[in-house]
Design a protein around this motif. Structure first.
Motif, PDB file in Angstrom:
ATOM      1  N   VAL A 248       0.835  -1.205   0.000  1.00  0.00           N
ATOM      2  CA  VAL A 248       0.000   0.000   0.000  1.00  0.00           C
ATOM      3  C   VAL A 248       0.871   1.257   0.000  1.00  0.00           C
ATOM      4  CG1 VAL A 248      -1.664   1.324   1.358  1.00  0.00           C
ATOM      5  CG2 VAL A 248      -1.976  -1.139   1.061  1.00  0.00           C
ATOM      6  N   ARG A 249       1.975   1.247   0.737  1.00  0.00           N
ATOM      7  CA  ARG A 249       2.860   2.421   0.765  1.00  0.00           C
ATOM      8  C   ARG A 249       3.485   2.689  -0.594  1.00  0.00           C
ATOM      9  NH1 ARG A 249       5.818   1.089   6.556  1.00  0.00           N
ATOM     10  NH2 ARG A 249       4.097   1.769   7.892  1.00  0.00           N
ATOM     11  N   LEU A 250       3.845   1.621  -1.298  1.00  0.00           N
ATOM     12  CA  LEU A 250       4.378   1.800  -2.643  1.00  0.00           C
ATOM     13  C   LEU A 250       3.350   2.456  -3.557  1.00  0.00           C
ATOM     14  CD1 LEU A 250       6.239  -1.604  -3.117  1.00  0.00           C
ATOM     15  CD2 LEU A 250       7.303   0.645  -3.312  1.00  0.00           C
ATOM     16  N   VAL A 251       2.115   1.982  -3.464  1.00  0.00           N
ATOM     17  CA  VAL A 251       1.055   2.527  -4.312  1.00  0.00           C
ATOM     18  C   VAL A 251       0.732   3.958  -3.913  1.00  0.00           C
ATOM     19  CG1 VAL A 251      -1.362   2.280  -4.980  1.00  0.00           C
ATOM     20  CG2 VAL A 251       0.098   0.251  -4.821  1.00  0.00           C
ATOM     21  N   HIS A 252       0.633   4.209  -2.602  1.00  0.00           N
ATOM     22  CA  HIS A 252       0.371   5.579  -2.130  1.00  0.00           C
ATOM     23  C   HIS A 252       1.461   6.540  -2.602  1.00  0.00           C
ATOM     24  CE1 HIS A 252      -3.024   6.189   0.786  1.00  0.00           C
ATOM     25  NE2 HIS A 252      -3.142   4.905   0.533  1.00  0.00           N
ATOM     26  N   ALA A 253       2.705   6.084  -2.537  1.00  0.00           N
ATOM     27  CA  ALA A 253       3.816   6.955  -2.907  1.00  0.00           C
ATOM     28  C   ALA A 253       3.828   7.283  -4.391  1.00  0.00           C
ATOM     29  CB  ALA A 253       5.139   6.301  -2.513  1.00  0.00           C
ATOM     30  N   SER A 254       3.063   6.525  -5.207  1.00  0.00           N
ATOM     31  CA  SER A 254       3.006   6.809  -6.643  1.00  0.00           C
ATOM     32  C   SER A 254       2.052   7.954  -6.969  1.00  0.00           C
ATOM     33  CB  SER A 254       2.571   5.555  -7.406  1.00  0.00           C
ATOM     34  OG  SER A 254       1.182   5.299  -7.239  1.00  0.00           O
ATOM     35  N   ARG A 255       1.322   8.430  -5.956  1.00  0.00           N
ATOM     36  CA  ARG A 255       0.319   9.469  -6.181  1.00  0.00           C
ATOM     37  C   ARG A 255       0.883  10.829  -5.802  1.00  0.00           C
ATOM     38  NH1 ARG A 255      -4.022   5.944  -2.681  1.00  0.00           N
ATOM     39  NH2 ARG A 255      -4.067   4.119  -4.077  1.00  0.00           N
ATOM     40  N   PRO A 256       1.031  11.741  -6.757  1.00  0.00           N
ATOM     41  CA  PRO A 256       1.652  13.043  -6.462  1.00  0.00           C
ATOM     42  C   PRO A 256       0.846  13.896  -5.485  1.00  0.00           C
ATOM     43  CG  PRO A 256       0.707  13.021  -8.674  1.00  0.00           C
ATOM     44  CD  PRO A 256       0.641  11.611  -8.169  1.00  0.00           C
ATOM     45  N   GLN A 257      -0.436  13.566  -5.294  1.00  0.00           N
ATOM     46  CA  GLN A 257      -1.270  14.378  -4.400  1.00  0.00           C
ATOM     47  C   GLN A 257      -1.078  14.018  -2.924  1.00  0.00           C
ATOM     48  OE1 GLN A 257      -2.387  12.415  -6.864  1.00  0.00           O
ATOM     49  NE2 GLN A 257      -3.223  13.751  -8.464  1.00  0.00           N
ATOM     50  N   THR A 258      -0.397  12.910  -2.615  1.00  0.00           N
ATOM     51  CA  THR A 258      -0.268  12.465  -1.233  1.00  0.00           C
ATOM     52  C   THR A 258       0.995  13.023  -0.591  1.00  0.00           C
ATOM     53  OG1 THR A 258       0.922  10.452  -1.850  1.00  0.00           O
ATOM     54  CG2 THR A 258      -1.488  10.328  -1.756  1.00  0.00           C
ATOM     55  N   GLU A 259       0.959  13.105   0.746  1.00  0.00           N
ATOM     56  CA  GLU A 259       2.109  13.635   1.476  1.00  0.00           C
ATOM     57  C   GLU A 259       3.319  12.715   1.374  1.00  0.00           C
ATOM     58  OE1 GLU A 259       1.021  14.404   5.479  1.00  0.00           O
ATOM     59  OE2 GLU A 259      -0.478  15.943   4.980  1.00  0.00           O
ATOM     60  N   SER A 260       3.075  11.413   1.205  1.00  0.00           N
ATOM     61  CA  SER A 260       4.179  10.453   1.167  1.00  0.00           C
ATOM     62  C   SER A 260       4.866  10.385  -0.188  1.00  0.00           C
ATOM     63  CB  SER A 260       3.662   9.050   1.538  1.00  0.00           C
ATOM     64  OG  SER A 260       2.672   8.622   0.610  1.00  0.00           O
ATOM     65  N   ALA A 261       4.379  11.140  -1.165  1.00  0.00           N
ATOM     66  CA  ALA A 261       4.957  11.073  -2.507  1.00  0.00           C
ATOM     67  C   ALA A 261       6.348  11.706  -2.525  1.00  0.00           C
ATOM     68  CB  ALA A 261       4.055  11.782  -3.505  1.00  0.00           C
ATOM     69  N   PRO A 262       7.354  11.003  -3.040  1.00  0.00           N
ATOM     70  CA  PRO A 262       8.686  11.600  -3.184  1.00  0.00           C
ATOM     71  C   PRO A 262       8.665  12.762  -4.167  1.00  0.00           C
ATOM     72  CG  PRO A 262       8.757   9.189  -3.434  1.00  0.00           C
ATOM     73  CD  PRO A 262       7.308   9.607  -3.474  1.00  0.00           C
ATOM     74  N   GLY A 263       9.709  13.552  -4.144  1.00  0.00           N
ATOM     75  CA  GLY A 263       9.770  14.728  -5.006  1.00  0.00           C
ATOM     76  C   GLY A 263       9.708  14.392  -6.479  1.00  0.00           C
ATOM     77  N   PHE A 264      10.354  13.306  -6.892  1.00  0.00           N
ATOM     78  CA  PHE A 264      10.354  12.975  -8.316  1.00  0.00           C
ATOM     79  C   PHE A 264       8.966  12.551  -8.796  1.00  0.00           C
ATOM     80  CE2 PHE A 264      11.405   9.005  -6.168  1.00  0.00           C
ATOM     81  CZ  PHE A 264      10.641   8.058  -6.830  1.00  0.00           C
ATOM     82  N   ILE A 265       8.147  11.995  -7.890  1.00  0.00           N
ATOM     83  CA  ILE A 265       6.768  11.661  -8.255  1.00  0.00           C
ATOM     84  C   ILE A 265       5.978  12.941  -8.503  1.00  0.00           C
ATOM     85  CG2 ILE A 265       4.603  10.683  -7.402  1.00  0.00           C
ATOM     86  CD1 ILE A 265       6.501   8.525  -8.255  1.00  0.00           C
ATOM     87  N   ARG A 266       6.154  13.911  -7.645  1.00  0.00           N
ATOM     88  CA  ARG A 266       5.436  15.186  -7.823  1.00  0.00           C
ATOM     89  C   ARG A 266       5.909  15.918  -9.072  1.00  0.00           C
ATOM     90  NH1 ARG A 266       5.410  17.309  -1.499  1.00  0.00           N
ATOM     91  NH2 ARG A 266       4.316  15.480  -0.656  1.00  0.00           N
ATOM     92  N   ASP A 267       7.171  15.726  -9.421  1.00  0.00           N
ATOM     93  CA  ASP A 267       7.703  16.401 -10.603  1.00  0.00           C
ATOM     94  C   ASP A 267       7.252  15.750 -11.907  1.00  0.00           C
ATOM     95  OD1 ASP A 267       9.042  18.190  -8.995  1.00  0.00           O
ATOM     96  OD2 ASP A 267      10.949  17.098  -9.057  1.00  0.00           O
ATOM     97  N   TRP A 268       7.134  14.425 -11.918  1.00  0.00           N
ATOM     98  CA  TRP A 268       6.961  13.706 -13.169  1.00  0.00           C
ATOM     99  C   TRP A 268       5.612  13.014 -13.358  1.00  0.00           C
ATOM    100  CZ3 TRP A 268      12.298  10.989 -12.351  1.00  0.00           C
ATOM    101  CH2 TRP A 268      13.326  11.876 -12.695  1.00  0.00           C
ATOM    102  N   VAL A 269       4.838  12.865 -12.309  1.00  0.00           N
ATOM    103  CA  VAL A 269       3.609  12.070 -12.398  1.00  0.00           C
ATOM    104  C   VAL A 269       2.391  12.962 -12.228  1.00  0.00           C
ATOM    105  CG1 VAL A 269       2.270  10.185 -11.356  1.00  0.00           C
ATOM    106  CG2 VAL A 269       4.769  10.006 -11.530  1.00  0.00           C
ATOM    107  N   SER A 270       1.425  12.814 -13.127  1.00  0.00           N
ATOM    108  CA  SER A 270       0.180  13.557 -12.966  1.00  0.00           C
ATOM    109  C   SER A 270      -0.902  12.728 -12.288  1.00  0.00           C
ATOM    110  CB  SER A 270      -0.342  14.096 -14.296  1.00  0.00           C
ATOM    111  OG  SER A 270      -0.165  13.269 -15.345  1.00  0.00           O
ATOM    112  N   TRP A 271      -0.819  11.420 -12.392  1.00  0.00           N
ATOM    113  CA  TRP A 271      -1.802  10.572 -11.712  1.00  0.00           C
ATOM    114  C   TRP A 271      -1.155   9.242 -11.371  1.00  0.00           C
ATOM    115  CZ3 TRP A 271      -5.901  12.718  -9.769  1.00  0.00           C
ATOM    116  CH2 TRP A 271      -6.928  11.931  -9.227  1.00  0.00           C
ATOM    117  N   GLY A 272      -1.361   8.804 -10.120  1.00  0.00           N
ATOM    118  CA  GLY A 272      -0.761   7.559  -9.667  1.00  0.00           C
ATOM    119  C   GLY A 272      -1.731   6.399  -9.676  1.00  0.00           C
ATOM    120  N   ALA A 273      -1.300   5.290  -9.099  1.00  0.00           N
ATOM    121  CA  ALA A 273      -2.087   4.052  -9.109  1.00  0.00           C
ATOM    122  C   ALA A 273      -3.191   4.089  -8.060  1.00  0.00           C
ATOM    123  CB  ALA A 273      -1.169   2.857  -8.871  1.00  0.00           C
TER     124      ALA A 273
END
Length: 345
Positions: A248-273
């Motif tokens: 679940v943490r891996l999936v959550h971290a793929s979402r740029p809108q969440t607090e747990s998202a790494p910086g590169f996810i926020r930079d490169w991803v518009s929508w996660g899993a």
């Protein structure tokens, strides 16, 4: 935790019948692989993931440039299992009724009546060949069947046969004359598997076999009922809470809108899993564990399946495209950024 380690929870598979079924599942997998290799050269990892999805009850999207035996691989699996098989060649003029069926007027003793004529979707294995060559309207005709194992026509619900799998192929989106699959459609697939070119050695073998007379008679070690049994036993495999949290943490971290998202996810991803990704990671992990001779899901099972589960569920933005960042590169960085919660076991 390695693939050979267990999670510390007692197995939910204890009686002799279940243990015998697991052994039959492992032997059946080996026999199917042996039969597939009579026709398909190389692609061992691809075959393994395809069987994990089948034993877990999931649909698969297979992507690759023309000529990599995508269609042949899927047709070979259906031939080995001896289940009902339908192939639909998706084209720009294909209509939803060509997939699910339609109502026709028939003459009866009491006059005319409407009768539903089932389409090719009513089968055990549906090969949706080049699914991205038909518009989204027709692609979406598969949605209900893939998720709910039923088709509704004129207010009447028609259940699908069991087992039911959609094994779809597509060419890369950038090729001319294709339509991107809608996100809702993509999310119904457990895996997106990408076929790459064969090694030079394997390609030599393929060319040699396919340019001479060759008998590819296949045996049939398993059938549809076996697949249903394997799906049932896989769900009995326990997954420790820590392993579920990791998925679940891996999936959550793929979402740029969440607090747990790494910086590169926020930079490169518009929508996660979404949540189906977490569910599929654990369910496929259970099947993988059984096929490797274990009765508990490990972190290694989750890590091994993350690329195929997340590849089609992460939508990159224009920044990633401008920097030529691929989805697989993002997933690899995600695996490095989210640590295993080893201290919780």
């Amino acid at each position: 935790m390695t693939d050979t380690e267990e999670t510390g929870h007692d197995s939910g598979i204890k009686n002799q019948d279940d243990l015998a079924l697991v052994e039959r599942m492992q032997e059946g997998r080996d026999k199917i692989v042996a039969e597939i290799k009579k026709v398909i050269i190389g692609q061992e990892d691809i075959i393994d993931e395809l069987l994990i999805a089948l034993f877990g009850g999931g649909h698969v999207l297979v992507t690759g440039v023309p000529g990599l035996a995508k269609t042949l691989l899927i047709k070979t699996v259906a031939d080995i299992l001896q289940v009902d098989f339908s192939r639909i060649q998706f084209t720009p003029d294909l209509m939803p009724a060509d997939v699910v069926g339609s109502e026709v007027v028939e003459e009866g003793e009491h006059g005319r009546k409407l009768t539903f004529v089932k389409g090719p979707i009513f089968t055990n294995i549906l090969l949706a060949d080049e699914i991205n060559r038909t518009p989204p309207k027709t692609q979406s005709s598969l949605l209900e069947a893939m998720e709910e194992r039923q088709v509704t026509a004129a207010g009447v619900t028609h259940p699908m046969s069991k087992p039911f799998f959609v094994l779809a192929t597509q060419n890369p989106i950038e090729l001319e004359g294709t339509y991107p699959l809608p996100e809702a459609q993509l999310d119904r697939f457990m895996f997106k598997i990408e076929l790459d070119y064969l090694s030079e050695e394997d390609e030599v073998t393929v060319v040699g076999q396919t340019t001479q007379t060759h008998d590819n008679a296949l045996s049939h070690p398993l059938g549809g009922e076996d697949i249903l049994d394997f799906q049932r036993i896989a769900r009995q495999v326990p997954a420790a809470e820590a392993v579920i949290k990791y998925a679940v943490r891996l999936v959550h971290a793929s979402r740029p809108q969440t607090e747990s998202a790494p910086g590169f996810i926020r930079d490169w991803v518009s929508w996660g899993a979404g949540i189906r990704a977490s569910q599929n990671l654990i369910l496929a992990g259970k099947v993988r564990a059984l096929l490797l001779g274990r009765y508990n899901v490990s972190y290694g099972d989750v890590r091994a399946l993350v690329p195929s589960v997340l590849r089609h569920r992460i939508l990159l933005n224009f920044h990633a495209e401008a920097e030529r960042v691929t989805t697989d590169e993002v997933i690899q960085r995600l695996l490095e950024a989210v640590p295993e919660p080893a201290s919780e076991i």
